[in-house]
Design a protein around this motif. Structure first.
Motif, PDB file in Angstrom:
ATOM      1  N   TRP A 247       0.826  -1.217   0.000  1.00 11.15           N
ATOM      2  CA  TRP A 247       0.000   0.000   0.000  1.00 11.15           C
ATOM      3  C   TRP A 247       0.859   1.266   0.000  1.00 11.15           C
ATOM      4  CZ3 TRP A 247      -1.199   4.303   3.024  1.00 11.15           C
ATOM      5  CH2 TRP A 247      -2.409   4.955   2.720  1.00 11.15           C
ATOM      6  N   THR A 248       1.914   1.301   0.807  1.00  6.37           N
ATOM      7  CA  THR A 248       2.766   2.495   0.899  1.00  6.37           C
ATOM      8  C   THR A 248       3.453   2.777  -0.430  1.00  6.37           C
ATOM      9  OG1 THR A 248       3.115   2.077   3.245  1.00  6.37           O
ATOM     10  CG2 THR A 248       4.670   3.562   2.170  1.00  6.37           C
ATOM     11  N   ASP A 249       3.984   1.740  -1.072  1.00  2.12           N
ATOM     12  CA  ASP A 249       4.642   1.935  -2.376  1.00  2.12           C
ATOM     13  C   ASP A 249       3.637   2.322  -3.460  1.00  2.12           C
ATOM     14  OD1 ASP A 249       7.113   1.421  -1.258  1.00  2.12           O
ATOM     15  OD2 ASP A 249       7.212  -0.663  -1.960  1.00  2.12           O
ATOM     16  N   SER A 250       2.433   1.779  -3.355  1.00  2.00           N
ATOM     17  CA  SER A 250       1.377   2.161  -4.313  1.00  2.00           C
ATOM     18  C   SER A 250       1.031   3.637  -4.151  1.00  2.00           C
ATOM     19  CB  SER A 250       0.132   1.300  -4.096  1.00  2.00           C
ATOM     20  OG  SER A 250       0.398  -0.047  -4.368  1.00  2.00           O
ATOM     21  N   LYS A 251       0.956   4.076  -2.911  1.00  2.00           N
ATOM     22  CA  LYS A 251       0.665   5.490  -2.628  1.00  2.00           C
ATOM     23  C   LYS A 251       1.773   6.381  -3.190  1.00  2.00           C
ATOM     24  CE  LYS A 251       0.060   8.605   1.289  1.00  2.00           C
ATOM     25  NZ  LYS A 251       0.192   8.753   2.734  1.00  2.00           N
ATOM     26  N   LYS A 252       3.038   5.961  -3.004  1.00  2.89           N
ATOM     27  CA  LYS A 252       4.175   6.748  -3.522  1.00  2.89           C
ATOM     28  C   LYS A 252       4.159   6.809  -5.044  1.00  2.89           C
ATOM     29  CE  LYS A 252       7.356   5.876   0.312  1.00  2.89           C
ATOM     30  NZ  LYS A 252       8.536   5.114   0.747  1.00  2.89           N
ATOM     31  N   ARG A 253       3.803   5.691  -5.689  1.00  5.08           N
ATOM     32  CA  ARG A 253       3.776   5.693  -7.155  1.00  5.08           C
ATOM     33  C   ARG A 253       2.748   6.715  -7.654  1.00  5.08           C
ATOM     34  NH1 ARG A 253       2.950   0.397 -10.396  1.00  5.08           N
ATOM     35  NH2 ARG A 253       1.496   0.010  -8.702  1.00  5.08           N
ATOM     36  N   CYS A 254       1.572   6.735  -7.048  1.00  7.74           N
ATOM     37  CA  CYS A 254       0.550   7.716  -7.456  1.00  7.74           C
ATOM     38  C   CYS A 254       1.057   9.141  -7.229  1.00  7.74           C
ATOM     39  CB  CYS A 254      -0.741   7.487  -6.686  1.00  7.74           C
ATOM     40  SG  CYS A 254      -1.604   5.947  -7.096  1.00  7.74           S
ATOM     41  N   SER A 255       1.659   9.391  -6.084  1.00 10.20           N
ATOM     42  CA  SER A 255       2.187  10.734  -5.786  1.00 10.20           C
ATOM     43  C   SER A 255       3.231  11.148  -6.811  1.00 10.20           C
ATOM     44  CB  SER A 255       2.804  10.769  -4.383  1.00 10.20           C
ATOM     45  OG  SER A 255       1.816  10.563  -3.409  1.00 10.20           O
ATOM     46  N   GLY A 256       4.054  10.197  -7.242  1.00  9.85           N
ATOM     47  CA  GLY A 256       5.076  10.487  -8.256  1.00  9.85           C
ATOM     48  C   GLY A 256       4.485  10.869  -9.604  1.00  9.85           C
ATOM     49  N   MET A 257       3.220  10.548  -9.820  1.00 10.36           N
ATOM     50  CA  MET A 257       2.523  10.915 -11.065  1.00 10.36           C
ATOM     51  C   MET A 257       1.588  12.103 -10.841  1.00 10.36           C
ATOM     52  SD  MET A 257       1.685   7.234 -12.873  1.00 10.36           S
ATOM     53  CE  MET A 257       0.825   6.478 -11.505  1.00 10.36           C
ATOM     54  N   GLN A 258       1.811  12.871  -9.747  1.00 10.37           N
ATOM     55  CA  GLN A 258       0.967  14.020  -9.403  1.00 10.37           C
ATOM     56  C   GLN A 258      -0.489  13.592  -9.201  1.00 10.37           C
ATOM     57  OE1 GLN A 258       2.641  16.914  -8.893  1.00 10.37           O
ATOM     58  NE2 GLN A 258       4.419  15.708  -9.415  1.00 10.37           N
ATOM     59  N   ALA A 259      -0.673  12.415  -8.587  1.00 14.69           N
ATOM     60  CA  ALA A 259      -2.006  11.864  -8.355  1.00 14.69           C
ATOM     61  C   ALA A 259      -2.059  11.313  -6.924  1.00 14.69           C
ATOM     62  CB  ALA A 259      -2.292  10.769  -9.376  1.00 14.69           C
ATOM     63  N   HIS A 260      -3.125  10.616  -6.599  1.00 19.06           N
ATOM     64  CA  HIS A 260      -3.243   9.938  -5.307  1.00 19.06           C
ATOM     65  C   HIS A 260      -4.002   8.637  -5.517  1.00 19.06           C
ATOM     66  CE1 HIS A 260      -7.470  11.199  -5.122  1.00 19.06           C
ATOM     67  NE2 HIS A 260      -7.065  12.434  -5.387  1.00 19.06           N
ATOM     68  N   LEU A 261      -3.879   7.715  -4.558  1.00 19.30           N
ATOM     69  CA  LEU A 261      -4.655   6.486  -4.629  1.00 19.30           C
ATOM     70  C   LEU A 261      -6.139   6.841  -4.706  1.00 19.30           C
ATOM     71  CD1 LEU A 261      -2.818   4.149  -2.082  1.00 19.30           C
ATOM     72  CD2 LEU A 261      -3.192   3.669  -4.509  1.00 19.30           C
ATOM     73  N   LEU A 262      -6.899   5.985  -5.326  1.00 18.75           N
ATOM     74  CA  LEU A 262      -8.318   6.220  -5.585  1.00 18.75           C
ATOM     75  C   LEU A 262      -9.096   6.605  -4.332  1.00 18.75           C
ATOM     76  CD1 LEU A 262     -10.843   6.059  -7.420  1.00 18.75           C
ATOM     77  CD2 LEU A 262     -10.954   3.622  -6.839  1.00 18.75           C
ATOM     78  N   VAL A 263      -9.853   7.699  -4.445  1.00 18.51           N
ATOM     79  CA  VAL A 263     -10.797   8.142  -3.419  1.00 18.51           C
ATOM     80  C   VAL A 263     -12.187   8.086  -4.053  1.00 18.51           C
ATOM     81  CG1 VAL A 263     -11.558  10.084  -2.002  1.00 18.51           C
ATOM     82  CG2 VAL A 263      -9.111   9.632  -2.294  1.00 18.51           C
ATOM     83  N   VAL A 264     -13.047   7.233  -3.512  1.00 17.51           N
ATOM     84  CA  VAL A 264     -14.379   7.043  -4.096  1.00 17.51           C
ATOM     85  C   VAL A 264     -15.354   8.021  -3.460  1.00 17.51           C
ATOM     86  CG1 VAL A 264     -16.264   5.419  -4.489  1.00 17.51           C
ATOM     87  CG2 VAL A 264     -13.888   4.613  -4.537  1.00 17.51           C
ATOM     88  N   ASP A 265     -15.951   8.871  -4.297  1.00 16.16           N
ATOM     89  CA  ASP A 265     -16.876   9.911  -3.815  1.00 16.16           C
ATOM     90  C   ASP A 265     -18.348   9.588  -4.062  1.00 16.16           C
ATOM     91  OD1 ASP A 265     -14.797  11.667  -2.955  1.00 16.16           O
ATOM     92  OD2 ASP A 265     -14.483  12.257  -5.033  1.00 16.16           O
ATOM     93  N   SER A 266     -18.628   8.652  -4.963  1.00 13.46           N
ATOM     94  CA  SER A 266     -20.027   8.414  -5.323  1.00 13.46           C
ATOM     95  C   SER A 266     -20.211   7.008  -5.881  1.00 13.46           C
ATOM     96  CB  SER A 266     -20.490   9.429  -6.369  1.00 13.46           C
ATOM     97  OG  SER A 266     -19.790   9.203  -7.584  1.00 13.46           O
ATOM     98  N   LYS A 267     -21.472   6.586  -5.938  1.00 14.04           N
ATOM     99  CA  LYS A 267     -21.789   5.283  -6.535  1.00 14.04           C
ATOM    100  C   LYS A 267     -21.443   5.281  -8.024  1.00 14.04           C
ATOM    101  CE  LYS A 267     -25.495   1.900  -7.144  1.00 14.04           C
ATOM    102  NZ  LYS A 267     -25.049   1.541  -8.470  1.00 14.04           N
ATOM    103  N   GLU A 268     -21.668   6.416  -8.694  1.00 14.59           N
ATOM    104  CA  GLU A 268     -21.344   6.504 -10.130  1.00 14.59           C
ATOM    105  C   GLU A 268     -19.857   6.277 -10.370  1.00 14.59           C
ATOM    106  OE1 GLU A 268     -25.129   8.209  -9.251  1.00 14.59           O
ATOM    107  OE2 GLU A 268     -23.188   8.845  -8.462  1.00 14.59           O
ATOM    108  N   GLU A 269     -19.042   6.862  -9.509  1.00 18.66           N
ATOM    109  CA  GLU A 269     -17.595   6.676  -9.645  1.00 18.66           C
ATOM    110  C   GLU A 269     -17.226   5.219  -9.376  1.00 18.66           C
ATOM    111  OE1 GLU A 269     -13.487   8.895  -8.225  1.00 18.66           O
ATOM    112  OE2 GLU A 269     -15.181   8.850  -6.836  1.00 18.66           O
ATOM    113  N   GLN A 270     -17.795   4.620  -8.322  1.00 12.67           N
ATOM    114  CA  GLN A 270     -17.511   3.213  -8.015  1.00 12.67           C
ATOM    115  C   GLN A 270     -17.947   2.316  -9.170  1.00 12.67           C
ATOM    116  OE1 GLN A 270     -15.957   1.837  -4.959  1.00 12.67           O
ATOM    117  NE2 GLN A 270     -15.722   0.298  -6.564  1.00 12.67           N
ATOM    118  N   ASP A 271     -19.101   2.608  -9.771  1.00 13.32           N
ATOM    119  CA  ASP A 271     -19.576   1.815 -10.911  1.00 13.32           C
ATOM    120  C   ASP A 271     -18.625   1.931 -12.094  1.00 13.32           C
ATOM    121  OD1 ASP A 271     -21.776   1.021  -9.432  1.00 13.32           O
ATOM    122  OD2 ASP A 271     -23.162   2.453 -10.364  1.00 13.32           O
TER     123      ASP A 271
END
Length: 200
Positions: free
Chosen positions: A93-117
């Motif tokens: 999980w920690t390395d996955s988080k770092k990889r996303c940060s290195g791409m100016q992103a973050h690990l997935l944050v789900v805000d809605s059912k539409e996004e989860q779908d």
């Protein structure tokens, strides 16, 4: 001898002009004319109108381009105002988080059912994916981007979270449906990164 006197009536027109010049009609009296006015007032008005038109055009283009010319980096998938990257290798999980940060992103944050779908339609049923949700800091579930955790907008599998020693969350397919499951953070899993779309 008688003298005869003949009278003749002769009338003369009173003409002011002599006979040797061609006849002309009397000129109409000249109207008083004002000196020609400057066009500067008209030019100022025209320039102001053009300037307003130019500003409106620029605002329209900014709005149009901002809405129409958004994009995602290569190998990212668009949805709504975000872009999503599905990893092709497993990390903790920690390395996955770092990889996303290195791409100016973050690990997935789900805000809605539409996004989860949307996510569910774009993942492989044979693979599990880390989300940006953990309870590593203080024992309470928190998203990596500090979005408040909303218990009513979660997609846990039945019976999950199930273990107080499992502090990270993955998305996996079991019992014929996608859902969230808490797992140990050191387990290698695939991951999903999320970032805002790029606006040109």
């Amino acid at each position: 001898m008688t003298t005869e006197i003949t009278y003749a009536e002769v009338r003369f027109k009173n003409e002011a002009q002599s006979l040797d010049t061609p006849s002309q009609t009397p000129a109409a009296p000249k109207e008083k004319t004002s000196p020609p006015q400057s066009n500067s007032g008209y030019l100022k008005l025209l320039l102001a109108a053009l300037l307003i038109l130019l500003l409106l055009t620029i605002l329209f283009l900014i709005t149009f381009i901002g809405k129409s010319w958004s994009c995602c980096p290569k190998n990212w998938k668009p949805f709504g105002s975000n872009c999503y990257f599905f990893s092709s290798d497993a990390r903790n999980w920690t390395d996955s988080k770092k990889r996303c940060s290195g791409m100016q992103a973050h690990l997935l944050v789900v805000d809605s059912k539409e996004e989860q779908d949307f996510i569910n339609k774009n993942v492989n049923k044979k693979i599990a994916y880390y989300l940006g949700l953990s309870d590593l800091k203080n024992g309470h579930w928190e998203w990596v981007n500090e979005t408040p955790y909303n218990q009513s907008a979660t997609f846990w599998h039945p019976g999950e979270p199930s273990n107080g020693n499992e502090h990270c969350v993955m998305l996996n397919f079991r019992n014929q449906k996608w859902g969230w499951n808490d797992i140990p953070c050191h387990d290698p899993q695939y991951s999903i990164c999320e970032m805002l779309k790029i606006y040109l």
